[in-house]
Write an enzyme that holds these catalytic residues in place. Structure first.
Site, PDB file in Angstrom:
ATOM      1  N   ASP A 271       0.827  -1.207   0.000  1.00 42.52           N
ATOM      2  CA  ASP A 271       0.000   0.000   0.000  1.00 42.52           C
ATOM      3  C   ASP A 271       0.867   1.267   0.000  1.00 42.52           C
ATOM      4  O   ASP A 271       2.104   1.198   0.012  1.00 42.52           O
ATOM      5  CB  ASP A 271      -0.915  -0.047   1.241  1.00 42.52           C
ATOM      6  CG  ASP A 271      -2.279   0.563   0.984  1.00 42.52           C
ATOM      7  OD1 ASP A 271      -2.405   1.392   0.064  1.00 42.52           O
ATOM      8  OD2 ASP A 271      -3.228   0.232   1.726  1.00 42.52           O
TER       9      ASP A 271
ATOM     10  N   ASP B  48     -10.064   3.611  -3.543  1.00 47.78           N
ATOM     11  CA  ASP B  48     -10.788   2.385  -3.189  1.00 47.78           C
ATOM     12  C   ASP B  48     -12.181   2.319  -3.807  1.00 47.78           C
ATOM     13  O   ASP B  48     -12.846   3.337  -3.994  1.00 47.78           O
ATOM     14  CB  ASP B  48     -10.956   2.287  -1.665  1.00 47.78           C
ATOM     15  CG  ASP B  48      -9.628   2.075  -0.967  1.00 47.78           C
ATOM     16  OD1 ASP B  48      -8.585   2.192  -1.619  1.00 47.78           O
ATOM     17  OD2 ASP B  48      -9.653   1.788   0.236  1.00 47.78           O
TER      18      ASP B  48
END
Ligand code: GLA
Length: 399
Positions: free
Chosen positions: A153, A209
């Site tokens: 990430d 997202d």
């Protein structure tokens, strides 16, 4: 002049060494079709545990998902709590009392593969220890645990440069000697489609997202923009298709199918569109507790077959008129997979014309409906069909 010549030699040598290193690296040949599996994040967030992961692996087998091609069980954020005095990453002992390797061994014992999550910065998005400064140490540890897939990430990354950070973690993973799929989760900020393949990334997120909605945007808690519904994510894929191929995929984020925020029609559209995009198919729902409708969507082998077609072409939007769109994907056998998408709230007629998908209009072609699982017959030049609101008709067209 002379200096220029020397520089040219150095550059050429460097480039050819880099290309050679990748071709011969331990991770060459991974993810030749888009990875398929399950990831804990969309449904469970930080609520991860040994028991959850094992039961999800069991469910992947029992539900028929493994047979349909799903392979990776990935623990997302929150499995880690600290680093020990030597800097080794430490798993949450309450949630993973037997440690991570025991869970990985269990996943492997079912014939599945095991994935984990970390972050290129100081901390993960949920504030757990990140990988910065520990890349090689973590690579060795992950390999010793039997990790097959790392999602990396981009939270809390201070002044880092994305391409260099992901090149470093790929180098560290390869140095462990274990082939590990690298999932770049940088949200598309630094256009990872331009460099993801070069640094040995196997897939890269193209957007922020996903959220379990058809067409809403949801702001982050700090007020910044946004998690996107299916259509918002879809729109951001236009133009990226040429960057995908075997071993290196655009990732429009994980699936929300079965999580409750959309209708069955919308979930079928979501799954069809991800397949036409040759997207990684990472289920994000509770596999232990699926309706037969959800299971039928996630295990539709005809749609999965489009996603996994060995040619590895990403589909593209070939036509748009208001709320109506046609997406098409070239397949290895010369046929096209086609999604006719109706974004409107009322039923609409969509006409697919052969020229839109690269065929001359006088050619007869056989159509098959991949959701009805039936042959539609032979058509010449075009095919017209009603499409449900928020729905798709997904067909293959074979001349
Ligand atoms: C980011 C990623 C998500 C998920 C969370 C975990 O938001 O984009 O996919 O991994 O972090 O904290």
């Amino acid at each position: 002049m002379r200096q220029g010549f020397c520089t040219a030699i150095v550059v050429v040598t460097f480039l050819s060494t880099a290309a050679f290193a990748q071709k011969d690296s331990v991770s060459a040949g991974l993810a030749l079709t888009p990875p398929m599996g399950f990831n804990t994040w969309n449904k469970f967030g930080c609520n991860v545990s040994d028991e959850l992961v094992r039961s999800m692996a069991d469910a992947m087998v029992k539900s028929g998902m493994k047979d349909a091609g799903y392979e990776y069980i990935v623990i997302d954020d929150c499995w880690q709590v600290s680093r020990d005095e030597k800097g080794n990453i430490v798993a949450d002992a309450k949630r993973f009392p037997a440690g991570i390797k025991a869970v990985a061994d269990y996943v492997h014992s079912l014939g599945l593969k095991f994935g984990i999550y970390s972050d290129a910065g100081l901390k993960t998005c949920e504030g757990r220890p990140g990988g910065l400064g520990h890349e090689f140490q973590d690579g060795l540890r992950y390999a010793a645990w039997g990790v097959d897939y790392l999602k990396y990430d981009w939270c809390n990354t201070t002044t880092q440069e994305a391409q260099a950070s992901y090149a470093l973690i790929r180098e560290a993973l390869d140095a462990s000697g274990r082939p590990i799929v690298l999932s770049i989760c940088e949200w598309g900020k630094a256009k990872p489609w331009l460099w993801g393949r070069k640094v040995g990334g196997n897939l890269w997120r193209t957007t922020e997202d996903i959220t379990d909605k058809w067409n809403d945007k949801v702001k982050w808690p700090d007020g910044s923009c946004c998690a996107f519904g299916v259509l918002g994510i879809l729109d951001q894929q236009v133009g990226l298709e040429s960057y995908a191929g075997p071993g290196h995929w655009n990732d429009p984020d994980m699936l929300e199918v079965g999580n409750g925020g959309m209708s069955a029609t919308e979930y079928r559209s979501h799954f069809s569109l991800w397949a036409i995009l040759a997207a990684p198919l990472m289920a994000g729902n509770d596999l232990r507790d699926m309706t037969s409708e959800t299971r039928d969507i996630l295990t539709n082998r005809e749609v999965i077959g489009v996603d996994q077609d060995a040619m590895g072409r990403e589909g593209e939007r070939v036509w748009k008129a208001g709320d109506l769109e046609i997406w098409a994907k070239q397949q290895r056998d010369g046929s096209r997979a086609v999604v006719l998408l109706n974004r409107a709230n009322t039923e609409q007629q969509i006409v697919l014309k052969w020229e839109q998908i690269g065929y001359p209009s006088h050619i007869p072609a056989t159509l098959r409906d991949l959701w009805a699982h039936r042959e539609l017959g032979k058509f010449v030049g075009e095919f017209a069909t009603p499409v449900a609101p928020h729905g798709v008709v997904m067909v293959t067209v074979r001349p």
